[in-house]
Write a protein that holds these residues in place. Structure first.
Motif, PDB file in Angstrom:
ATOM      1  N   PRO A 171       0.824  -1.219   0.000  1.00  0.00           N
ATOM      2  CA  PRO A 171       0.000   0.000   0.000  1.00  0.00           C
ATOM      3  C   PRO A 171       0.856   1.267   0.000  1.00  0.00           C
ATOM      4  O   PRO A 171       2.023   1.266   0.377  1.00  0.00           O
ATOM      5  N   LEU A 172       0.219   2.382  -0.424  1.00  0.00           N
ATOM      6  CA  LEU A 172       0.870   3.687  -0.307  1.00  0.00           C
ATOM      7  C   LEU A 172       1.027   4.062   1.162  1.00  0.00           C
ATOM      8  O   LEU A 172       2.079   4.557   1.580  1.00  0.00           O
ATOM      9  N   VAL A 173      -0.015   3.873   1.940  1.00  0.00           N
ATOM     10  CA  VAL A 173       0.020   4.110   3.380  1.00  0.00           C
ATOM     11  C   VAL A 173      -0.811   3.035   4.052  1.00  0.00           C
ATOM     12  O   VAL A 173      -1.707   2.440   3.447  1.00  0.00           O
ATOM     13  N   TRP A 174      -0.521   2.788   5.312  1.00  0.00           N
ATOM     14  CA  TRP A 174      -1.303   1.812   6.092  1.00  0.00           C
ATOM     15  C   TRP A 174      -1.411   2.298   7.522  1.00  0.00           C
ATOM     16  O   TRP A 174      -0.606   3.105   7.984  1.00  0.00           O
ATOM     17  N   TYR A 175      -2.432   1.826   8.215  1.00  0.00           N
ATOM     18  CA  TYR A 175      -2.775   2.386   9.515  1.00  0.00           C
ATOM     19  C   TYR A 175      -2.973   1.267  10.541  1.00  0.00           C
ATOM     20  O   TYR A 175      -3.702   0.299  10.300  1.00  0.00           O
ATOM     21  N   THR A 176      -2.336   1.387  11.657  1.00  0.00           N
ATOM     22  CA  THR A 176      -2.559   0.557  12.834  1.00  0.00           C
ATOM     23  C   THR A 176      -2.452   1.470  14.046  1.00  0.00           C
ATOM     24  O   THR A 176      -1.450   2.182  14.171  1.00  0.00           O
ATOM     25  N   PRO A 177      -3.426   1.521  14.944  1.00  0.00           N
ATOM     26  CA  PRO A 177      -4.701   0.799  14.972  1.00  0.00           C
ATOM     27  C   PRO A 177      -5.612   1.167  13.791  1.00  0.00           C
ATOM     28  O   PRO A 177      -5.364   2.123  13.081  1.00  0.00           O
ATOM     29  N   ASN A 178      -6.691   0.408  13.683  1.00  0.00           N
ATOM     30  CA  ASN A 178      -7.620   0.615  12.581  1.00  0.00           C
ATOM     31  C   ASN A 178      -8.329   1.960  12.666  1.00  0.00           C
ATOM     32  O   ASN A 178      -8.654   2.445  13.741  1.00  0.00           O
ATOM     33  N   ILE A 179      -8.578   2.525  11.481  1.00  0.00           N
ATOM     34  CA  ILE A 179      -9.399   3.733  11.384  1.00  0.00           C
ATOM     35  C   ILE A 179     -10.651   3.467  10.562  1.00  0.00           C
ATOM     36  O   ILE A 179     -11.573   4.259  10.546  1.00  0.00           O
ATOM     37  N   ALA A 180     -10.665   2.316   9.838  1.00  0.00           N
ATOM     38  CA  ALA A 180     -11.802   1.926   8.989  1.00  0.00           C
ATOM     39  C   ALA A 180     -12.063   2.952   7.892  1.00  0.00           C
ATOM     40  O   ALA A 180     -13.062   3.687   7.914  1.00  0.00           O
ATOM     41  N   PRO A 181     -11.161   3.038   6.883  1.00  0.00           N
ATOM     42  CA  PRO A 181     -11.367   4.004   5.798  1.00  0.00           C
ATOM     43  C   PRO A 181     -12.580   3.655   4.954  1.00  0.00           C
ATOM     44  O   PRO A 181     -12.849   2.477   4.678  1.00  0.00           O
ATOM     45  N   THR A 182     -13.302   4.686   4.554  1.00  0.00           N
ATOM     46  CA  THR A 182     -14.502   4.487   3.724  1.00  0.00           C
ATOM     47  C   THR A 182     -14.265   5.117   2.345  1.00  0.00           C
ATOM     48  O   THR A 182     -13.163   5.024   1.822  1.00  0.00           O
ATOM     49  N   ASN A 183     -15.281   5.721   1.777  1.00  0.00           N
ATOM     50  CA  ASN A 183     -15.144   6.155   0.382  1.00  0.00           C
ATOM     51  C   ASN A 183     -14.155   7.321   0.250  1.00  0.00           C
ATOM     52  O   ASN A 183     -13.828   8.000   1.219  1.00  0.00           O
ATOM     53  N   ALA A 184     -13.707   7.551  -0.997  1.00  0.00           N
ATOM     54  CA  ALA A 184     -12.593   8.470  -1.226  1.00  0.00           C
ATOM     55  C   ALA A 184     -12.847   9.296  -2.491  1.00  0.00           C
ATOM     56  O   ALA A 184     -13.668   8.950  -3.343  1.00  0.00           O
ATOM     57  N   ILE A 185     -12.093  10.395  -2.577  1.00  0.00           N
ATOM     58  CA  ILE A 185     -12.099  11.237  -3.777  1.00  0.00           C
ATOM     59  C   ILE A 185     -10.672  11.703  -4.052  1.00  0.00           C
ATOM     60  O   ILE A 185      -9.823  11.697  -3.159  1.00  0.00           O
ATOM     61  N   ILE A 186     -10.402  12.094  -5.276  1.00  0.00           N
ATOM     62  CA  ILE A 186      -9.259  12.930  -5.615  1.00  0.00           C
ATOM     63  C   ILE A 186      -9.848  14.305  -5.913  1.00  0.00           C
ATOM     64  O   ILE A 186     -10.670  14.461  -6.810  1.00  0.00           O
ATOM     65  N   TYR A 187      -9.425  15.326  -5.147  1.00  0.00           N
ATOM     66  CA  TYR A 187     -10.091  16.618  -5.281  1.00  0.00           C
ATOM     67  C   TYR A 187      -9.649  17.325  -6.563  1.00  0.00           C
ATOM     68  O   TYR A 187      -8.450  17.530  -6.808  1.00  0.00           O
ATOM     69  N   ASP A 188     -10.629  17.706  -7.381  1.00  0.00           N
ATOM     70  CA  ASP A 188     -10.349  18.468  -8.614  1.00  0.00           C
ATOM     71  C   ASP A 188     -11.380  19.579  -8.807  1.00  0.00           C
ATOM     72  O   ASP A 188     -11.646  20.010  -9.928  1.00  0.00           O
ATOM     73  N   GLY A 189     -11.959  20.037  -7.689  1.00  0.00           N
ATOM     74  CA  GLY A 189     -12.966  21.088  -7.778  1.00  0.00           C
ATOM     75  C   GLY A 189     -12.342  22.470  -7.883  1.00  0.00           C
ATOM     76  O   GLY A 189     -11.120  22.641  -7.902  1.00  0.00           O
ATOM     77  N   PRO A 190     -13.176  23.508  -7.929  1.00  0.00           N
ATOM     78  CA  PRO A 190     -12.681  24.882  -8.113  1.00  0.00           C
ATOM     79  C   PRO A 190     -12.151  25.533  -6.833  1.00  0.00           C
ATOM     80  O   PRO A 190     -11.541  26.594  -6.911  1.00  0.00           O
TER      81      PRO A 190
END
Length: 734
Positions: free
Chosen positions: A319-338
């Protein structure tokens, strides 16, 4: 407070922990092979230095505000923003697709799924709109399906045809996707390639993740009509399910696309450790499977290692990054707004356990490595759940959902303030104008760049710049300042490049005489960028100047001579221009003449004398006489006999060397002419031949004057003259 989970035993989504989030250290992937102690120590120092370098980078000073947009909802697990402003959202345990229109949640569902499974992780999990929506009126969904009341459950990807705010026919695109109590994934999204991606959990069977005939534990890739894309990594391989894009996943809950590179990123929930963010490489293995399941069953090893959950299958991608303890990642975006300018191209994802919105700063231009990880916002304590969905709204805000609410996180970062001055304040074409932006400032940092647009097609950069305008006119000058956070502020101001007026005049008559009115006309004076408001005349003869708003003025010069007349025009901007011209004022000649005699008689010689005529500053070059009886003459003095008595209007016209003339008139009275009376006496009437006889005419008279001449005829063929004369006749006779 009782803990809540949205995943099964030992899952990475773990229990909900109320209160503030715990620190979540970033762990980077390490090689699978054991590392020698010396090398390990060197790497530890290197990593420490790397962390120090990352920490020394000034953070983007972005600020935002989280506000509740809609509440009292029931598990709004997925959002989709339509180009027409409508917001579609899916309710996980109701099996409904709802619409928000004009700020109101419509009471009638867009679509209600039947035979709907909702046990634990099941439900309506994913929602997407066709990339060409509403021209292609398809709404896509990923949900759990109960084929019969007590029959088999499985997941499916479908699309529903939209008619306005109502869903019509439904098409099943991909069916019999494995389901279970836990680990069935959820989000679906269209990528920049126009393909539909779906993240599928391992159905709580780790072996599924490495089984290339199963759709569980995979990221899938479909055409919009549900068919297999020809360029899928396993297309044409009969031993592999062709929908598979990547495999070796435990339980993905988020997917995002980098618009510049097209890369795909997913969030993945680990067991009791090792939540991950992965960058997907088509056809690659991401390392989850039975070995990792066994290694982490119940509790993760201590100290934790990225290899604990990435040791199954061939050549796992770490992975690019990993987390311990768990954070339970959910949905994601790459920001490209104004908005959020410093965050463009960065990744954001929600967390269930810690209820945060994470920000991963990705290193451009490839955006394939993480520079830093920070938390930008946390759900309020009054919201009992964590973050479910993260999307970019049409307004440029980052939208989040929880169990009960839809939130909007909008940019409130202070923008830099652009401010500039110009010098000189009155510029003309060809002048160097200095633009100084040093008064610009950034409320929470420093300005990094200054970009100038001078409004005439030219631009420059720098705090202080110089520019020359080639023509007059009004120009909109814009300064755009960019601060360290890549936020911009601008100021636009008008600058007038002035044009001088042009003074010009004519006068008439062109050869004026003293004492005569001269007209001066300045109507040909112009002002290219305005109007002339004042005309000032200086006459050059010692008289007071004249001020007028009219362009025409009259002036009388009292005495002949050359005068320098000056015109100064002033325009509406207060600018002036002057011009001068020499005006020569002439004196008129004077014609005079006399008669001699003053009262002549008809036939008498009259002398007319004009030599007393004069001109003060030049010579008289001609004298022309009109004698009044049809006769003419030239020269300063002429003589003439008037044949008859009468009154004659005599005119003398003189011309001086500049061509000016003058005429004098006088009436000459000529008297009538009477003949003289001849009378004489003889000294002897009878004499002898040879005897002298005296003839005396003194008794002759002239009624109009004196006798001028006497002429004698003695009768013998001889003559004489004078008033008294003597004559001797030689012969006798009478």
């Amino acid at each position: 407070m009782a803990s809540r989970t949205i995943d099964g035993p030992g899952s990475g989504l773990g229990p909900l922990v109320p209160g503030k989030p715990r620190p979540t250290p970033i762990r980077r992937g390490r090689p699978k092979a054991p590392i020698p102690k010396g090398l390990a120590a060197s790497l530890a120092v290197f990593l420490l230095l790397s962390v120090m370098l990352v920490a020394s980078r000034p953070a983007a000073a972005v600020s935002g505000t989280l506000e509740v947009m809609y509440d009292q909802l029931h598990w709004p697990i997925a959002l989709a923003f339509a180009p027409d402003g409508r917001i579609f959202f899916a309710t996980r345990y109701d099996g409904r697709i709802m619409i928000i229109e004009n700020g109101t949640v419509l009471s009638t569902p867009f679509y209600q799924f039947d035979h709907f499974g909702k046990w634990h992780d099941q439900g309506l999990l994913g929602l997407a709109l066709d990339p060409s929506f509403p021209n292609e009126p398809w709404v896509y969904a990923y949900y759990s399906y109960n084929e019969t009341v007590n029959g088999p459950d499985y997941n499916r990807i479908v699309r529903v045809q939209a008619t306005g705010d109502t869903g019509g026919s439904m098409e099943v695109l991909l069916d019999h996707i494995p389901t279970g109590v836990w680990h069935i994934g959820g989000p679906i999204q269209f990528g920049p390639d126009g393909k539909l991606y779906a993240v599928i959990g391992d159905s709580y069977n780790a072996a599924n993740a490495q089984n290339l005939t199963s759709l569980a534990g995979k990221v899938l890739r479909l055409n919009p009509d549900g068919s297999v894309p020809d360029d899928n990594p396993f297309a044409g391989n009969s031993s592999v399910n062709p929908y598979i894009f990547t495999y070796g996943h435990r339980n993905n809950f988020g997917i995002a696309f980098q618009p510049t590179t097209g890369d795909v990123f997913v969030t993945e929930n680990g067991p009791t450790c090792n939540d991950e963010v992965n960058r997907l490489i088509p056809g690659r293995n991401y390392g989850w499977g039975p070995v990792g399941f066994a290694a982490t069953a119940g509790v993760c090893p201590s100290p934790p290692s990225v290899n604990d959950t990435n040791q199954d299958g061939p050549d796992p991608v770490l992975p690019l990054v990993w987390y311990t303890p768990n954070i339970a990642p959910t949905n994601a975006i790459i920001y490209d707004g104004p908005n959020f300018a410093p965050w463009h191209g960065d990744m954001f994802f929600g967390t269930w356990n810690t209820r945060n919105l994470h920000h991963l700063h990705l290193a451009p231009p490839l955006y394939d490595s993480v520079v830093s990880d920070d938390i930008v916002t946390t759900l309020p304590d009054t919201d009992l759940g964590g973050v479910l969905d993260v999307e970019v709204g049409l307004d440029g805000a980052i939208w989040l959902t929880s169990q009960t609410s839809i939130y909007r996180f909008y940019d409130t970062s202070p923008l830099p303030i652009a401010s500039f001055t110009t010098s000189p304040t009155r510029a003309f074409p060809g002048d160097a104008v200095i633009f100084n932006g040093s008064a610009s400032y950034d409320p929470n940092g420093s300005i990094q760049s200054y970009a100038w647009d001078f409004g005439d097609g030219f631009s420059a950069s720098g705090v202080v710049v110089s520019h020359t305008y080639s023509t007059y006119g009004e120009y909109e000058v814009t300064l755009v300042v960019t601060d360290f956070d890549n936020l911009t502020g601008s100021e636009t101001a008008s600058i007038r490049v002035l044009a001088l007026p042009s003074a010009l005049f004519a006068f008439g008559p062109p050869r004026p005489l003293e004492g005569a009115s001269v007209t001066f006309d300045a109507s040909k004076s112009t002002d290219p960028d305005g109007n002339i408001s004042e005309y000032r005349w200086e006459w050059g003869d010692g008289s007071d100047p004249s001020l007028a708003t009219r362009s025409v003025a009259d002036h009388t010069f009292a005495k002949f001579g050359a005068y320098l007349v000056k015109l100064t025009v002033t325009d509406t901007d207060g600018l002036t221009d002057s011009t001068s011209a020499s005006v020569r004022v002439f004196a008129p000649p004077s014609a005079v003449f006399t008669f001699s005699p003053a009262s002549p008689h008809a036939g008498q010689v009259v002398t007319l004398n004009g030599s007393a005529s004069f001109h003060p500053d030049s010579q008289i070059v001609s004298y022309e006489w009109d004698l009044g009886d049809g006769s003419t003459g030239t020269g300063p003095i002429v003589q003439h006999r008037f044949s008859a008595a009468g009154s004659y209007l005599v005119a003398l016209t003189i011309m001086e060397s500049e061509g000016f003339t003058a005429t004098a008139y006088d009436t000459l009275s000529v008297n009538a002419s009477y003949p003289p009376v001849a009378s004489f006496a003889v000294s002897s009437a009878l004499v002898s031949p040879g005897t002298e006889v005296t003839f005396n005419a003194s008794q002759s008279t002239d009624p109009q004057g004196s006798i001028l001449a006497y002429t004698w005829d003695f009768g013998d063929g001889t003559t004489g003259a004078d008033m008294t004369t003597v004559h001797a006749y030689p012969d006798s006779g009478a």
